[in-house]
Motif scaffolding. Sequence first.
Motif, PDB file in Angstrom:
ATOM      1  N   ALA A  99      89.215   3.667   8.328  1.00 44.36           N
ATOM      2  CA  ALA A  99      89.269   4.516   7.478  1.00 44.36           C
ATOM      3  C   ALA A  99      89.581   3.913   6.012  1.00 44.36           C
ATOM      4  N   TYR A 100      90.493   2.676   6.076  1.00 46.21           N
ATOM      5  CA  TYR A 100      90.884   1.990   5.065  1.00 46.21           C
ATOM      6  C   TYR A 100      89.759   0.677   4.815  1.00 46.21           C
ATOM      7  N   LEU A 101      89.041   0.202   5.920  1.00 49.47           N
ATOM      8  CA  LEU A 101      88.115  -0.798   5.795  1.00 49.47           C
ATOM      9  C   LEU A 101      86.728  -0.115   5.186  1.00 49.47           C
ATOM     10  N   GLU A 102      86.812   1.255   5.520  1.00 53.69           N
ATOM     11  CA  GLU A 102      85.567   1.783   4.837  1.00 53.69           C
ATOM     12  C   GLU A 102      85.711   1.890   3.331  1.00 53.69           C
ATOM     13  N   SER A 103      86.773   2.136   2.998  1.00 55.30           N
ATOM     14  CA  SER A 103      87.072   1.758   1.396  1.00 55.30           C
ATOM     15  C   SER A 103      86.769   0.717   0.657  1.00 55.30           C
ATOM     16  N   LEU A 104      86.752  -0.471   1.238  1.00 57.98           N
ATOM     17  CA  LEU A 104      86.090  -1.986   0.905  1.00 57.98           C
ATOM     18  C   LEU A 104      84.643  -2.015   1.303  1.00 57.98           C
ATOM     19  N   ALA A 105      84.271  -1.378   2.196  1.00 56.50           N
ATOM     20  CA  ALA A 105      82.772  -1.335   2.377  1.00 56.50           C
ATOM     21  C   ALA A 105      81.809  -0.490   1.651  1.00 56.50           C
ATOM     22  N   THR A 106      82.378   0.762   1.172  1.00 52.05           N
ATOM     23  CA  THR A 106      81.388   1.521   0.489  1.00 52.05           C
ATOM     24  C   THR A 106      81.076   1.089  -0.865  1.00 52.05           C
ATOM     25  N   GLU A 107      79.828   1.584  -1.380  1.00 45.97           N
ATOM     26  CA  GLU A 107      79.442   0.936  -2.596  1.00 45.97           C
ATOM     27  C   GLU A 107      79.980   1.960  -3.692  1.00 45.97           C
ATOM     28  N   HIS A 108      80.418   2.977  -3.353  1.00 43.88           N
ATOM     29  CA  HIS A 108      81.019   4.084  -4.337  1.00 43.88           C
ATOM     30  C   HIS A 108      82.268   3.988  -4.487  1.00 43.88           C
ATOM     31  N   HIS A 109      82.698   3.170  -5.486  1.00 45.09           N
ATOM     32  CA  HIS A 109      84.081   2.640  -5.670  1.00 45.09           C
ATOM     33  C   HIS A 109      84.389   2.386  -7.404  1.00 45.09           C
ATOM     34  N   LEU A 110      85.557   2.394  -7.736  1.00 47.08           N
ATOM     35  CA  LEU A 110      85.695   2.034  -9.069  1.00 47.08           C
ATOM     36  C   LEU A 110      86.957   0.858  -8.977  1.00 47.08           C
ATOM     37  N   ILE A 111      86.760  -0.040  -9.588  1.00 49.88           N
ATOM     38  CA  ILE A 111      88.005  -1.096 -10.009  1.00 49.88           C
ATOM     39  C   ILE A 111      88.551  -0.769 -11.261  1.00 49.88           C
ATOM     40  N   LEU A 112      89.818  -0.511 -11.358  1.00 51.12           N
ATOM     41  CA  LEU A 112      90.402   0.008 -12.558  1.00 51.12           C
ATOM     42  C   LEU A 112      91.264  -1.183 -13.214  1.00 51.12           C
ATOM     43  N   SER A 113      91.588  -0.801 -14.594  1.00 54.07           N
ATOM     44  CA  SER A 113      92.582  -2.005 -15.171  1.00 54.07           C
ATOM     45  C   SER A 113      93.437  -2.376 -14.258  1.00 54.07           C
ATOM     46  N   GLY A 114      93.992  -3.636 -14.030  1.00 52.88           N
ATOM     47  CA  GLY A 114      94.943  -4.349 -13.201  1.00 52.88           C
ATOM     48  C   GLY A 114      94.734  -4.327 -12.023  1.00 52.88           C
ATOM     49  N   GLY A 115      93.224  -4.096 -11.567  1.00 53.60           N
ATOM     50  CA  GLY A 115      93.209  -4.417 -10.020  1.00 53.60           C
ATOM     51  C   GLY A 115      91.808  -5.461 -10.352  1.00 53.60           C
ATOM     52  N   GLU A 116      91.639  -6.227 -10.957  1.00 58.57           N
ATOM     53  CA  GLU A 116      90.323  -7.297 -10.855  1.00 58.57           C
ATOM     54  C   GLU A 116      90.360  -8.042  -9.693  1.00 58.57           C
ATOM     55  N   GLU A 117      91.420  -8.216  -8.909  1.00 60.83           N
ATOM     56  CA  GLU A 117      91.288  -9.129  -7.683  1.00 60.83           C
ATOM     57  C   GLU A 117      90.900  -8.203  -6.707  1.00 60.83           C
ATOM     58  N   MET A 118      90.583  -6.906  -6.872  1.00 63.64           N
ATOM     59  CA  MET A 118      90.025  -6.305  -5.705  1.00 63.64           C
ATOM     60  C   MET A 118      88.532  -6.522  -5.571  1.00 63.64           C
ATOM     61  N   GLU A 119      87.983  -6.961  -6.501  1.00 65.88           N
ATOM     62  CA  GLU A 119      86.306  -7.585  -6.082  1.00 65.88           C
ATOM     63  C   GLU A 119      86.535  -8.690  -5.121  1.00 65.88           C
ATOM     64  N   GLN A 120      87.643  -9.472  -5.360  1.00 65.35           N
ATOM     65  CA  GLN A 120      87.634 -10.531  -4.455  1.00 65.35           C
ATOM     66  C   GLN A 120      87.980 -10.247  -2.999  1.00 65.35           C
ATOM     67  N   ILE A 121      89.148  -9.140  -3.030  1.00 61.65           N
ATOM     68  CA  ILE A 121      89.277  -8.551  -1.550  1.00 61.65           C
ATOM     69  C   ILE A 121      88.123  -7.937  -0.951  1.00 61.65           C
ATOM     70  N   ARG A 122      87.166  -7.264  -1.702  1.00 61.11           N
ATOM     71  CA  ARG A 122      86.023  -6.618  -1.166  1.00 61.11           C
ATOM     72  C   ARG A 122      85.228  -7.673  -0.795  1.00 61.11           C
ATOM     73  N   THR A 123      84.921  -8.958  -1.155  1.00 60.03           N
ATOM     74  CA  THR A 123      84.344  -9.711  -0.643  1.00 60.03           C
ATOM     75  C   THR A 123      84.874 -10.517   0.531  1.00 60.03           C
ATOM     76  N   LEU A 124      85.994 -10.369   0.925  1.00 60.15           N
ATOM     77  CA  LEU A 124      86.916 -10.946   1.816  1.00 60.15           C
ATOM     78  C   LEU A 124      86.501 -10.082   3.285  1.00 60.15           C
ATOM     79  N   LEU A 125      85.826  -8.764   2.973  1.00 61.98           N
ATOM     80  CA  LEU A 125      85.689  -7.734   4.047  1.00 61.98           C
ATOM     81  C   LEU A 125      84.910  -8.653   5.470  1.00 61.98           C
ATOM     82  N   PRO A 126      83.801  -9.105   5.140  1.00 65.15           N
ATOM     83  CA  PRO A 126      83.128  -9.844   6.260  1.00 65.15           C
ATOM     84  C   PRO A 126      84.041 -10.756   7.049  1.00 65.15           C
TER      85      PRO A 126
END
Length: 266
Positions: A99-126
């Motif tokens: 369920a939480y891996l899904e949150s990184l796999a979905t294209e339907h998401h928003l990265i909000l202020s203060g969460g810029e590193e979340m894009e890097q976390i998403r790229t680490l999913l594979p």
Amino acid sequence: MKGGRCVFEKRLRAAARYAYELGGFPIYISLHGSQNYGLAVHTDDYQSDYDFKCIVLPSLWDLVEGRKPVSLTVETDEGQIDIKDIRVFCDALERMNPAYLESLATEHHLILSGGEEMEQIRTLLPRLMAQQAARFAQACAGLFEDKAKRMCHDSPAAHERIVLHGYDGKQPHHMYRLLLLLQAFEKTGTMLLEAPQEERELLMQLKLNEIPLASVREMIPEWRAKLCAARAGIEEKYGEPKTEAHDEILRLAHRMMHAHCLKNEA
């Protein structure tokens, strides 16, 4: 939003505002559930909810005073928002909770202020999926059995379906979807959220309780056998789990918490 404007962006932003108004500091929000799988239903008889996963950062005082990390689900008129402190989120990733891996796999998401590193976390999913493949298979198998137990268990949310049909069709629906998810990962090494087109009719029939309980019970042993086979294939292919990708996710999470505390608590 990177990669084009998400059709769900207004709903994502509204859910993020809701989390903020509750006193949290949301940095990432994603769509969760049937909308991601291409299995949403919008008819006079059935309306799929819009559910979300939202990650929030703790404050400096949350950390200093050792307050329990936020982990709560709030109900809205359109669905649920599952709000998780980033430390809880990282723990769920360590367990390879689908369920939480899904949150990184979905294209339907928003990265909000203060969460810029979340894009890097998403790229680490594979990398995370490859390094923790056996644990992912174990988590899918555990969820499969949990939903099997819940299938005929009465609850406020499932009561009407239990009374009418003897079981909650959402449970075998998710059991079969977990099987397809694991089979797809075994073949492709990728977390593919959308079910194959040829499987969608059965998934929808299960979800809408259109199959008699006796028939569903006959299907489950075959699903379980296929899931066990996929799990064995994944364990043989990927071997023992490794931690490098998750360690990097933790470093990025700590960086976000540190920056947030410096900015807001100085």
